[in-house]
Design an enzyme around this catalytic site. Sequence first.
Site, PDB file in Angstrom:
ATOM      1  N   LYS A  87       0.859  -1.192   0.000  1.00  0.00           N
ATOM      2  CA  LYS A  87       0.000   0.000   0.000  1.00  0.00           C
ATOM      3  C   LYS A  87       0.894   1.241   0.000  1.00  0.00           C
ATOM      4  CE  LYS A  87      -4.366   1.053   2.285  1.00  0.00           C
ATOM      5  NZ  LYS A  87      -5.112   0.850   3.530  1.00  0.00           N
TER       6      LYS A  87
HETATM    7  O1  G3P Z   1      -9.793   2.072   4.120  1.00  0.00           O
HETATM    8  C1  G3P Z   1      -9.370   3.306   4.572  1.00  0.00           C
HETATM    9  C2  G3P Z   1      -9.789   3.455   5.967  1.00  0.00           C
HETATM   10  O2  G3P Z   1      -9.044   2.697   6.838  1.00  0.00           O
HETATM   11  C3  G3P Z   1     -10.084   4.805   6.435  1.00  0.00           C
HETATM   12  O3  G3P Z   1     -11.304   4.684   7.023  1.00  0.00           O
HETATM   13  O4  G3P Z   1     -13.130   5.305   8.486  1.00  0.00           O
HETATM   14  O5  G3P Z   1     -10.766   6.040   8.999  1.00  0.00           O
HETATM   15  O6  G3P Z   1     -12.018   7.049   7.107  1.00  0.00           O
HETATM   16  P1  G3P Z   1     -11.822   5.837   7.954  1.00  0.00           P
END
Ligand code: G3P
Length: 217
Positions: A87
Amino acid sequence: MKFFIDTANLDQIREAQDLGVLDGVTTNPSLMAKEGITGGNNILKHYVDICNIVDGDVSAEVISTDLAGMIKEGEALAELHKQIVVKVPMIKEGVKAIKYFSDKGIRTNCTLVFSAGQALLAAKAGATYVSPFIGRLDDISTDGLNLIGEIRLIYDNYGYETQILAASVRHTMHVLECAKIGSDVMTGPLSSIEGLLKHPLTDIGLAKFLEDYKKGN
Ligand code: G3P
C-alpha cells in the site's frame, strides 16, 4: 464485487472469513495502532498472521515517504507472503514507487485517493488497486460515492485494469451504492457487511415458519 474487511483485528477478520464471503483485508498504520500492534517486527508478524487467516489479498502499508525508502519497505513487505499487496500513498514519490513495483510485478494499492485525477495517475503508474476514501469525503460535505462513479467512467473509457477499491466505507448503504456504481472492491468494517443480512421480514417469516412446523409435529 469483492468484499475486503478494513481492520487489523484478528477476531473480526476470522469472523468475516467464517462467513465465507471475504475476499481480502486492508490495514493501515492507524488500524494497527488501534489493535496495539506497534514496532516494525510486531507489525510484520501481524501481517503474516492475517495472511494465514484469509485466502485473499492483504494490503500492507509503507511508512516511508521517499522513493528509496518506499522501495526498500515495499520489497520487504512483498517478500513476507504471496498475499501481500504493497500500500503506497498518493504522493509524487508514491506514484514513482507504484511504477517501480508495477514493472517488477509487485502488486500495489494506491491509498489516500480523494480525486479522479489522483486515480487516473495511479492507473497510469500501474497500480493494482486504487483506494478512494469515500467516508472521509462525506465527512467534509463532498459526495464520496460520486468519486467512485467518476473513476469508474474514466477507467472504463480507457480499459484500465486498476481495480477500484472503495475505502473508508462506513456503513451498509455505502456497500450497496458501491455495488450499483460498479466498484470492483469495497473495504469496510464487519458491521457494513453484516448489515446486508438484516431484514425484519426475514426474521418474522422465519419465526412463523418455525412456529407452523411445530404445530404440525
Ligand atoms: O480504508 C481506509 C480506511 O481505513 C479509512 O477509514 O473510516 O478512517 O475514514 P476511515
